[in-house]
Structure formats: C-alpha cells, structure tokens
Scaffold this motif. Structure first.
Motif, PDB file in Angstrom:
ATOM      1  N   ILE A 187       0.852  -1.193   0.000  1.00  0.00           N
ATOM      2  CA  ILE A 187       0.000   0.000   0.000  1.00  0.00           C
ATOM      3  C   ILE A 187       0.884   1.238   0.000  1.00  0.00           C
ATOM      4  CG2 ILE A 187      -1.892   1.211   1.150  1.00  0.00           C
ATOM      5  CD1 ILE A 187      -2.676  -1.596   0.299  1.00  0.00           C
ATOM      6  N   TYR A 188       0.704   2.096  -1.002  1.00  0.00           N
ATOM      7  CA  TYR A 188       1.510   3.316  -1.116  1.00  0.00           C
ATOM      8  C   TYR A 188       0.579   4.535  -1.081  1.00  0.00           C
ATOM      9  CZ  TYR A 188       5.153   0.078  -2.454  1.00  0.00           C
ATOM     10  OH  TYR A 188       6.052  -0.964  -2.456  1.00  0.00           O
ATOM     11  N   THR A 189       0.703   5.339  -0.039  1.00  0.00           N
ATOM     12  CA  THR A 189      -0.076   6.569   0.062  1.00  0.00           C
ATOM     13  C   THR A 189       0.804   7.765  -0.296  1.00  0.00           C
ATOM     14  OG1 THR A 189       0.427   6.797   2.424  1.00  0.00           O
ATOM     15  CG2 THR A 189      -1.575   5.597   1.825  1.00  0.00           C
ATOM     16  N   ASN A 190       0.151   8.893  -0.597  1.00  0.00           N
ATOM     17  CA  ASN A 190       0.858  10.077  -1.084  1.00  0.00           C
ATOM     18  C   ASN A 190       1.793   9.701  -2.240  1.00  0.00           C
ATOM     19  OD1 ASN A 190       0.034  12.433   0.639  1.00  0.00           O
ATOM     20  ND2 ASN A 190       0.606  10.961   2.233  1.00  0.00           N
ATOM     21  N   CYS A 191       1.278   8.861  -3.111  1.00  0.00           N
ATOM     22  CA  CYS A 191       2.045   8.380  -4.270  1.00  0.00           C
ATOM     23  C   CYS A 191       1.114   8.354  -5.475  1.00  0.00           C
ATOM     24  CB  CYS A 191       2.635   7.001  -3.993  1.00  0.00           C
ATOM     25  SG  CYS A 191       3.705   6.386  -5.319  1.00  0.00           S
ATOM     26  N   ALA A 192       1.091   9.446  -6.229  1.00  0.00           N
ATOM     27  CA  ALA A 192       0.176   9.571  -7.361  1.00  0.00           C
ATOM     28  C   ALA A 192       0.698   8.819  -8.576  1.00  0.00           C
ATOM     29  CB  ALA A 192      -0.014  11.042  -7.720  1.00  0.00           C
ATOM     30  N   VAL A 193      -0.207   8.188  -9.296  1.00  0.00           N
ATOM     31  CA  VAL A 193       0.114   7.601 -10.601  1.00  0.00           C
ATOM     32  C   VAL A 193      -0.100   8.671 -11.657  1.00  0.00           C
ATOM     33  CG1 VAL A 193      -0.532   5.874 -12.314  1.00  0.00           C
ATOM     34  CG2 VAL A 193      -0.434   5.245  -9.892  1.00  0.00           C
ATOM     35  N   ARG A 194       0.938   8.907 -12.450  1.00  0.00           N
ATOM     36  CA  ARG A 194       0.874   9.940 -13.481  1.00  0.00           C
ATOM     37  C   ARG A 194       0.471   9.408 -14.847  1.00  0.00           C
ATOM     38  NH1 ARG A 194       6.623  13.028 -12.185  1.00  0.00           N
ATOM     39  NH2 ARG A 194       5.918  14.175 -10.306  1.00  0.00           N
TER      40      ARG A 194
END
Length: 438
Positions: A187-194
């Motif tokens: 789980i990765y938070t504060n990690c946007a997919v561009r």
C-alpha cells in the motif's frame, strides 16, 4: 478544488505507506477508496502480487465522507444485484481484514409524508425488491412511529428493510487496506500515478511520482478523478462531480436505524455520535466538464433540477480548466497538487437540514457539531457505475461513476474486479455497466 495535504476528517484511520517501490507487481490498483482496497484484499488473498497507489490518504475522499449505509433498499433493477452480493460480503470483511470496520445490521427506513410516497415505495417493493429476493415491509403510521421514538413528524408510513446495515466510513476502507497488507498487498499513500505504459498493445507499467512499476493489469478506481485520468489516455467518459454535504454531531441519542425521509437523513455511528444530511440536495460547481459533457447530462439535469444546484465561480472555473490540462509523465500533475479533494459542508444546505431535523426530532436540538464536510460524488448520465475493461487499453479495468451509491456496493465491485483481473467470468453480468454504453 485545491486542498492542503492535511486531512480535514477528524477520526479517519490513517494507513502508513509502504517504503520503496518494487520493480514489478501483478496488478496495480490506482485509488485507495472502498473499491480499490477490497480489490487489493481479495487479490492478495488469492496470492496475486498487488500494489495499491493512492495520491493522498486511504479513504480521504468520498469513501470516508459518505453516509455509511450498506443497503439493498431503493436500488435500481440495474444495480440491485451489486447490493445483494455486497450484502453477502460485508459480514466477512472484519475477520478477513482483522480490523473493526463498524459493520452491523440495523435496518434501513424510508419514512413517507404522503400517500404518493407510500405508493412509490410499494412499487419499488413490488417491481424490484421482491423479484430480487429482498425482504422489505410497508409499515403503517403506528409501526413507523414505533421505530422512530421521539419523532414528532406525522409520517403516514414507511418502507423498512431489516436486513440492511451500515459500516463506519472512517474505519472501513482503512481497515480493509490494513488487512490487504497483512495478506501480502503493498500500500503506497501520497504516491500519485501519473501515467500508464503499454507494450505490444497491452498495459505494461504504471508511472508514479516515485518511479515506474511494471505490471500485467491495472485497476483504475479513482472516483471523481476518473474522467480526467481517462481523458489523458485518450478515452472519453462523461462524468460530473456533485458536492454532497454532511454534518457530524455528538450529544444526540437518536434511533439506531438508518433513516432517510424525503428531505432529511441521519445515522447513529458506532461511537455514539451521529451524522445527518439534507437528502436530495447537492451542488455542482460549473466547470469545463459541464460544457464538455453538456449533451450527455442535459436530460438528467432537467429531470433533477430541484436536487442539484449548479453554481458558478469564475475562480473555480479557471482553476478547474487549469487543472484539467493534459500533462507529461515526467512532470507534476494535478493529482499531486490536490492530494485530497475536500471542502466544508455547504452552510445553507446543512442549516436547512438542521431546522427540518429538529422539527421532526426535537432531541436533535441539543446536538453539538463536531465537524462538517463535503464529499465529491462522481455522477454519470444514467447514475449507474462503469465496471469492466476499457476499450483500446488491454489490461486496464475501470470502476467509477457510482453516483453516491458506491460505499455499500464497493466490496462486490472489488470481487468482480478481482475475477476480471484473474481472467474469470464475473459473478454478475456486467453488460449494463460497460464503458461504451455512453
């Protein structure tokens, strides 16, 4: 709407991010709402390598801001199957996740002020509920009053579904995410997919702000952001955001049942506090999408013009136009600039709801406000979700457009996406939810 990195929801369970990104995974999930986290849990239970990427915090947007109902009552014939399947899954999630999600069966009630409303509920029961196997009861005035102690409003009757329930939005998606991690998901938070990468005509990787992760399949479950992300991929999905206001109270001993009349709605929370809202009232801030999807939504806006207030803000329009411009994978995106789509509750709508609530239930006169907020609901022209493959993007699965009904059905959608990602025939027929129906 631009937001700070801090989360305005008091009480939302926080989920810490995993550390370094892996070079590859099996399924990449974009979006940490109820759909994304349940798909992560179910895939991990099957031993599928899965990474979930959330640009902000888990459940910080609509999955943490909704009413918390888990209902079958009132569903359309199109999506009642989703609600029934979800009703079977919800009772299993606390044990599967190892977390208290606040789920309980306490029944739902639609009190009616007029004979016309009673007939409308009777028609739903006769034409949709009963054929689907949902046990709902039409109550007279006396039996309605018995379920609503302290109510001074002379309701003529109600529709009651004892098997409906609720869960706690501040706990549910975060708890399921923690369970997914225990099962093997990352789980990765504060990690946007561009962006997404393709190879040989198929999805091959996600590009995040922290780096690239190769994958075989992608699940896009980004709520109000879905249309924008899809437009970046060259796909058109008509979707508008509706702002729904909710107030969180303490100091009220209200009935335990989930109650929603034509103009007010309230629900007791597990901790003894309460949330209430003005039913059938939301706002939509004028944006470029209103012009982009004008023809798609015109019939809906005409039919529901008393329920949705369209508001114009020059600053808001310009900000929405700027944020909706396309981007390159190597540059900062709107998903990083706006980690959480948040706003306070609409004062006028909540004030009106408060007055009507106190008039009907004098016990609410002693309520103390803890907080209020708005959630941004992703609406589609037919108010039905989009679930399934995205044309011309092999390996991409989409779940969006729940139009305010996604929290309760979320676990069912998570299961369906899991089945699709595994190449299985889904448990329900998804023809009505296909992407290209618009």
């Amino acid at each position: 709407m631009r937001s700070k990195r801090t989360i305005m929801l008091k009480g939302l369970v926080q989920v810490e991010s995993d550390g370094d990104l892996p070079p590859e995974t099996g399924v990449a999930i974009i979006g940490g709402g109820i759909v994304g986290v349940t798909a992560a849990l179910f895939l991990a239970e099957r031993g599928v390598p899965v990474c979930l990427f959330e640009k902000g915090e888990i459940a910080a947007e609509q999955s943490g801001r909704n009413w918390g109902w888990v209902r079958k009552m009132g569903r359309q014939s199109t999506d009642i199957g989703l609600a029934i399947l979800a009703g079977e899954i919800w009772p299993t999630l606390a044990e599967r996740s190892g977390e208290d999600l606040g789920f309980r069966v306490n029944g739902s009630l639609y009190p009616c002020d007029t004979e016309e409303e009673i007939e409308e509920q009777a028609r739903w029961r006769r034409e949709i509920g009963q054929p689907a196997g949902v046990e709902s009861h039409l109550l007279d005035a006396a039996r309605t009053a018995a379920l609503l102690p302290g109510c001074k409003r002379p309701f003529k009757g109600a529709l009651h579904t004892p098997s409906d329930g609720c869960a706690e939005p501040f706990q549910a998606a975060p708890g399921i995410a923690l369970g997914a991690r225990r099962a093997g998901a990352r789980i990765y938070t504060n990690c946007a997919v561009r962006d997404l990468e393709t190879a040989a005509g198929r999805i091959s990787a996600v590009v995040t702000e922290r780096g690239r992760v190769a994958c075989d399949r992608v699940i896009l479950a980004t709520g109000a952001w879905s249309s924008l992300f899809l437009r970046h991929l060259g796909q058109r999905l008509p979707q508008l955001s509706l702002r729904a206001s909710v107030c969180h109270l303490e100091g009220v001993a209200a009935p335990e049942i989930c109650c929603s009349a034509r103009d007010i709605s309230f629900r007791m929370r597990q901790d003894g506090t309460c949330t209430f809202a003005r039913r059938n009232r939301s706002t939509s801030e004028l944006s470029p999408d209103h012009f982009r999807f004008f023809r798609d939504f015109l019939p809906t806006l005409r039919e529901n013009r008393e329920m949705v207030g369209l508001r114009a803000s020059p600053g808001g329009f310009l900000r929405a136009w700027r944020d909706s411009r396309d981007w390159q994978a190597g540059e900062e995106t709107v998903f990083e600039r706006t980690r959480v789509l948040e706003a306070p509750g609409d004062p006028a709508i909540l004030s009106q709801a408060r007055d009507r609530l106190i008039e009907a239930f004098p016990v609410f006169a002693g309520m103390r406000v803890i907080q209020d907020w708005s959630g941004f609901i992703e609406g589609t022209p037919d108010a039905m979700p989009v679930i399934g493959p995205v044309p011309e993007h092999d390996g991409l699965l989409l779940a969006t457009g729940f139009s305010g009904h996604g929290f309760g059905t979320g676990p069912a959608v998570g299961q369906l996406l899991t089945e699709l990602a595994e190449g299985q025939t889904p448990s329900l027929d998804l023809e009505a939810f296909r992407f290209d129906r618009f």
